[in-house]
Scaffold this active site. Structure first.
Site, short mmCIF file in Angstrom:
data_model
loop_
_atom_site.label_atom_id
_atom_site.label_comp_id
_atom_site.label_asym_id
_atom_site.label_seq_id
_atom_site.Cartn_x
_atom_site.Cartn_y
_atom_site.Cartn_z
N SER A 2 -31.93 5.16 51.42
CA SER A 2 -30.97 4.70 50.67
C SER A 2 -30.28 5.65 49.75
CB SER A 2 -30.85 3.62 49.90
OG SER A 2 -30.09 3.85 49.15
N TYR A 52 -34.72 -0.24 42.91
CA TYR A 52 -34.98 0.33 44.74
C TYR A 52 -34.23 1.20 44.34
CZ TYR A 52 -31.49 -0.45 48.69
OH TYR A 52 -31.33 -0.32 49.76
N LYS A 106 -38.35 2.52 47.10
CA LYS A 106 -37.27 3.23 48.32
C LYS A 106 -38.28 5.37 48.85
CE LYS A 106 -34.60 1.06 50.69
NZ LYS A 106 -35.16 0.44 51.67
#
Length: 322
Positions: A123, A149, A153
């Site tokens: 992302s 998050y 990642k």
């Protein structure tokens, strides 16, 4: 040829499964998720080449049962995950699903199918805020996430690079822009509103805009994302050279105001009127950490394709789902 998609119940997973089944008549596709996935309706005629599997991949035992030397996969698509707002709200769950489960899968793969091709959906959240107007490429700005998050990642990206360097796997991490317009229900992503404000009005429902209209975002239509995910498995490993296996995928720089203007042009004033501005500081705080400016020359050099315009994106959604 056999391919597996984790997180296959999600919108992108379903679209990817349909594209794989429709594009490659010689392959079989295993769809797996914590709840048994379904074969996409658009690929129902290919259901005989699809296997749907309920699998809680946070369990090491389930990972061992899913990935075996006896039934190897040629390509593994890792799409499962707890999205941005969900990971921020529940740190333990985000770590368990996004990090621990993925680490277990990678370690299992290097043991039972060394060298297997792995496509990991990363992302743009791996980057924190950049100076206003600064255009990021893969080498000119440090990846210092401003969310759990994004951190999860980035850790997996680092492992994929090392596993690929050592020959354990043939990894490639594609950093997705915000995928808009998604069909289906809202998700736990902080960016979910970017689809909601287009999708919901087309179904006669109100939608909430939680961030200022001047906010800019780096987005990509689902059709282009799926095309690039298909391409990701076809890039020769030599094309990455000795550099990172992480690639910033092409997208479109667009403001929320431009999205609303496109909605009005394509959908009319009545649909535009269904979008209600209701500021949410928590969502805005996360979204403002995502830089919207990217130079994707490396992705284009590797053969990934550019996105369509915002109006064409909305027209594609309306033609299929409205």
């Amino acid at each position: 040829m056999s391919i597996i998609i984790t997180g296959a119940s999600g919108y992108v997973g379903q679209e990817l499964a349909a594209a794989l089944l429709s594009t490659y008549p010689e392959i079989t596709v295993t769809l797996t998720d914590v709840v048994t996935p379904t074969v996409p309706e658009s690929a129902a005629q290919h259901a005989s080449r699809a296997r749907c599997l309920e699998a809680d991949l946070t369990s090491p035992a389930v990972v061992d049962e899913t990935f075996t030397a006896a039934q190897p996969f040629d390509t593994v698509y890792l799409l499962h995950g707890i999205m941005s707002s969900g990971s921020e709200a529940n740190f333990e769950l985000g770590m368990k699903v996004n990090l621990d489960a993925t680490c277990n899968i990678l370690d299992r793969l290097r043991t039972v199918t060394p060298g297997v091709r792995v496509v990991f959906t990363s992302s743009l959240a791996v980057y924190g805020p950049a100076p206003a107007g600064f255009v990021i490429d893969e080498t000119n700005f440090p990846a210092i996430p401003a969310s759990s998050y994004g951190s999860q990642k980035l850790i997996i990206e680092t492992l994929l690079n090392d596993y690929s360097r050592r020959g354990f796997l043939d990894g490639r991490a594609v950093r997705l822009p915000t995928v808009t317009v998604r069909a289906g229900k809202p998700t736990q992503a902080a960016s979910s509103f970017a689809s909601d404000i287009i999708r919901e009005p087309f179904h006669g429902r109100k939608a909430v805009l939680p961030v200022p209209k001047e906010t800019e975002m780096w987005i990509c239509s689902p059709a282009t994302v799926v095309r690039n995910l298909l391409h990701a498995r076809e890039v020769p490993k030599e094309a990455f050279g000795n550099g990172s296996r992480a690639v910033n995928l092409p997208g479109l720089l667009v403001s929320i105001q431009e999205m609303l203007d496109a909605l009005e042009v394509v959908g009319g004033t009545e649909r535009r009127a269904l979008v209600e501005e209701k500021y949410d500081a928590d969502i805005d705080r996360i979204v403002q950490t995502w830089t919207p400016n990217f130079n994707t020359a490396r992705a284009r050099q590797l053969g990934f394709v550019e996105d369509v315009s915002m109006m064409e994106n909305i027209r594609q959604y309306a033609s299929r789902f409205a």
